[in-house]
Write a protein that holds these residues in place. Structure first.
Motif, mmCIF file in Angstrom:
data_model
loop_
_atom_site.group_PDB
_atom_site.id
_atom_site.type_symbol
_atom_site.label_atom_id
_atom_site.label_comp_id
_atom_site.label_asym_id
_atom_site.label_seq_id
_atom_site.Cartn_x
_atom_site.Cartn_y
_atom_site.Cartn_z
ATOM 1 N N UNK A 1 0.516 -1.397 0.157
ATOM 2 C CA UNK A 1 0.033 0.012 -0.209
ATOM 3 C C UNK A 1 0.961 1.124 0.110
ATOM 4 N N UNK A 2 2.074 0.821 0.003
ATOM 5 C CA UNK A 2 3.028 2.510 -0.428
ATOM 6 C C UNK A 2 2.693 3.362 -1.270
ATOM 7 N N UNK A 3 2.237 4.887 -1.024
ATOM 8 C CA UNK A 3 2.136 5.798 -1.811
ATOM 9 C C UNK A 3 -0.017 6.120 -1.475
ATOM 10 N N UNK A 4 -0.399 4.469 -1.650
ATOM 11 C CA UNK A 4 -1.564 4.548 -1.474
ATOM 12 C C UNK A 4 -2.243 5.052 0.619
ATOM 13 N N UNK A 5 -1.457 4.162 0.875
ATOM 14 C CA UNK A 5 -1.588 4.628 2.234
ATOM 15 C C UNK A 5 -0.694 3.821 3.323
ATOM 16 N N UNK A 6 -1.015 5.128 4.799
ATOM 17 C CA UNK A 6 0.203 5.072 5.545
ATOM 18 C C UNK A 6 0.051 4.543 6.600
ATOM 19 N N UNK A 7 1.321 3.474 7.098
ATOM 20 C CA UNK A 7 0.763 2.550 8.403
ATOM 21 C C UNK A 7 1.811 2.967 9.617
ATOM 22 N N UNK A 8 1.782 3.985 10.723
ATOM 23 C CA UNK A 8 2.993 4.146 11.634
ATOM 24 C C UNK A 8 3.458 3.297 12.006
ATOM 25 N N UNK A 9 4.006 2.637 13.686
ATOM 26 C CA UNK A 9 4.540 1.941 14.588
ATOM 27 C C UNK A 9 2.635 1.839 15.793
ATOM 28 N N UNK A 10 2.199 2.880 15.733
ATOM 29 C CA UNK A 10 1.127 2.753 16.820
ATOM 30 C C UNK A 10 -0.259 1.895 16.575
ATOM 31 N N UNK A 11 -0.085 2.551 14.873
ATOM 32 C CA UNK A 11 -1.071 1.591 14.443
ATOM 33 C C UNK A 11 -0.853 0.273 13.718
ATOM 34 N N UNK A 12 0.203 0.111 13.773
ATOM 35 C CA UNK A 12 1.212 -1.597 13.563
ATOM 36 C C UNK A 12 0.612 -2.136 14.028
ATOM 37 N N UNK A 13 1.366 -1.505 15.605
ATOM 38 C CA UNK A 13 1.329 -2.428 16.609
ATOM 39 C C UNK A 13 -0.414 -2.520 17.569
ATOM 40 N N UNK A 14 -1.545 -1.541 17.265
ATOM 41 C CA UNK A 14 -3.238 -2.222 17.412
ATOM 42 C C UNK A 14 -3.516 -3.136 16.365
ATOM 43 N N UNK A 15 -3.319 -2.615 14.873
ATOM 44 C CA UNK A 15 -3.748 -3.883 14.147
ATOM 45 C C UNK A 15 -3.149 -5.659 14.609
ATOM 46 N N UNK A 16 -1.554 -5.356 14.990
ATOM 47 C CA UNK A 16 -1.357 -6.442 15.349
ATOM 48 C C UNK A 16 -2.062 -7.580 16.748
ATOM 49 N N UNK A 17 -2.417 -6.279 17.059
ATOM 50 C CA UNK A 17 -2.377 -6.370 18.618
ATOM 51 C C UNK A 17 -4.070 -7.645 19.027
ATOM 52 N N UNK A 18 -4.947 -6.494 17.438
ATOM 53 C CA UNK A 18 -6.289 -6.819 17.491
ATOM 54 C C UNK A 18 -6.448 -8.634 16.752
ATOM 55 N N UNK A 19 -5.405 -8.745 16.491
ATOM 56 C CA UNK A 19 -5.377 -9.918 15.414
ATOM 57 C C UNK A 19 -4.547 -11.392 16.946
ATOM 58 N N UNK A 20 -3.616 -10.876 17.719
ATOM 59 C CA UNK A 20 -3.146 -11.336 18.376
ATOM 60 C C UNK A 20 -3.814 -11.638 19.510
ATOM 61 N N UNK B 1 5.458 -3.701 26.846
ATOM 62 C CA UNK B 1 4.313 -3.835 26.523
ATOM 63 C C UNK B 1 2.964 -3.478 27.456
ATOM 64 N N UNK B 2 2.047 -2.826 27.591
ATOM 65 C CA UNK B 2 1.225 -3.052 27.810
ATOM 66 C C UNK B 2 0.037 -1.752 27.524
ATOM 67 N N UNK B 3 -1.315 -2.032 27.866
ATOM 68 C CA UNK B 3 -2.578 -1.595 26.943
ATOM 69 C C UNK B 3 -2.768 -0.059 28.066
ATOM 70 N N UNK B 4 -3.191 0.590 27.393
ATOM 71 C CA UNK B 4 -4.290 1.802 27.468
ATOM 72 C C UNK B 4 -5.944 1.242 27.009
ATOM 73 N N UNK B 5 -6.589 2.798 27.714
ATOM 74 C CA UNK B 5 -8.193 3.136 27.078
ATOM 75 C C UNK B 5 -7.720 3.600 25.125
ATOM 76 N N UNK B 6 -7.016 4.050 25.403
ATOM 77 C CA UNK B 6 -6.751 4.356 23.782
ATOM 78 C C UNK B 6 -5.809 2.832 22.832
ATOM 79 N N UNK B 7 -5.558 2.007 23.517
ATOM 80 C CA UNK B 7 -5.033 1.017 22.799
ATOM 81 C C UNK B 7 -3.454 0.432 22.997
ATOM 82 N N UNK B 8 -2.853 0.141 22.795
ATOM 83 C CA UNK B 8 -1.863 -1.002 23.154
ATOM 84 C C UNK B 8 -0.812 0.146 23.359
ATOM 85 N N UNK B 9 0.112 -0.106 23.598
ATOM 86 C CA UNK B 9 1.840 0.335 23.706
ATOM 87 C C UNK B 9 2.750 -0.316 23.788
ATOM 88 N N UNK B 10 4.260 0.323 23.747
ATOM 89 C CA UNK B 10 4.853 -0.340 23.833
ATOM 90 C C UNK B 10 6.130 0.475 24.275
#
Length: 315
Positions: A126-145, A162-171
């Motif tokens: 999706x390069x040039x179409x959509x961007x994924x920053x580190x926080x987004x990648x961690x959130x999507x990965x945690x949703x799946x795992x 790693x820990x979780x907050x109301x806003x989502x996972x953090x590391x």
């Protein structure tokens, strides 16, 4: 033009490499994770036809004891689809070739590696179409795992808290002391993470919780600054004893190693064992001890700590 109206060009290709991981590290239950220099590689190419084909080489291949799915239910394909859905872009037809080295159902983060592989592949496609920053990648990965302790080191490398907050996972990623020398002992038998988790009690004694807080705090210092403290720092009272009866060979070998002064713990949900040695010489001694005491063969992997995490190349 919106991302949803754009298409990934046919022929676009990416290669992803993701490290094995070990979670918990003894006392850091569902919190600490370590990336290891042992990798799965994924090659993905966009094709004109719809759907996805998956060729698996190595662990999980068609001729292995436990083949993985090669259709849309494959975890890597599901992870790619999850990222495309997040971006609001239709997933194109894909050819995937998975070169798997990480043993499945052994506590080395194979499912996290599959998830991270898929997400990073989608990021590249999706390069040039959509961007994924580190926080987004961690959130999507945690949703799946379901929890971030394995996906965080697979994504970012090194030692992660790693820990979780109301806003989502953090590391938080930390550099590991250069003297730390991991040894992973991999048996031929497997262990279900779901079953291992079912053996955990809903509550633990207050003194056990305090014990693990002290040891997990000490473990961060031992891994980053003072490897000589690894033995004491890897003591645990929260999860390993409760799971011992489900993997008696693992429990017995951990005891042999610890009785001889080695910082051995169950790797993730097991049944593999992680020995955190303070230098390469100690690691050799631990491997020799295992070869002398065990009738059942354990594959000894003398690994480096991975500091890069998952890597992506576009073609």
């Amino acid at each position: 033009m919106s991302a949803g109206s754009m298409q990934v060009p046919v022929g676009r290709a990416v290669t992803v490499r993701v490290p094995a991981t070990s979670a918990n590290l003894g006392p850091g239950f569902d919190t600490l994770g370590l990336a290891l220099g042992y990798y799965d590689q994924l090659d993905v190419t966009v094709r004109p036809e719809a759907g996805a084909t998956v060729e698996v080489i190595g662990e999980g291949s068609a001729d292995s004891a436990a083949p993985v799915a090669t259709d849309a239910s494959n975890l890597v394909v599901q992870s790619i689809a999850h990222a495309f859905a997040h971006a609001g872009v239709a997933m194109p037809g894909l050819n995937l070739v998975a070169h798997n080295k990480i043993a499945h159902s052994r506590g080395m983060g194979s499912s996290s590696a599959a998830i991270v592989s898929g997400l990073l592949a989608a990021k590249g496609l999706l390069q040039g179409i959509a961007e994924f920053d580190e926080d987004t990648l961690l959130r999507l990965a945690t949703e799946l795992e379901g929890h971030p302790d394995n996906v965080a080191p697979a994504l970012f490398g090194g030692l992660t808290i790693a820990w979780t907050t109301e806003e989502g996972p953090r590391c938080k990623r930390l550099l590991v002391h250069r003297g730390v020398s991991p040894l992973v002992l991999v048996p031929s038998f497997t262990m279900s993470t779901k079953h291992a988790r079912s053996l955990q009690p809903e509550s633990v004694p207050h003194e056990d919780a305090i014990f693990n807080v002290s040891r997990s705090s000490l473990l961060v210092a031992a891994l980053t600054q003072s490897p000589e403290l690894l033995f004491e720092a890897t003591e645990d009272k929260l999860h390993q004893d409760y799971r011992a009866e489900a993997m008696p060979q693992t429990s017995a070998l951990v005891k042999v190693l610890r009785d001889n002064g080695f910082a051995a713990v169950v790797s993730g949900a097991g049944p593999s064992i992680l020995v955190l040695c303070s230098d390469p010489a100690q690691r050799v001694e631990a491997a020799q001890l295992v070869s002398q005491h065990e009738e059942t063969p354990w594959k000894a992997l003398m690994l480096a700590v991975d500091f890069a995490g998952g890597t992506l190349r576009n073609f």
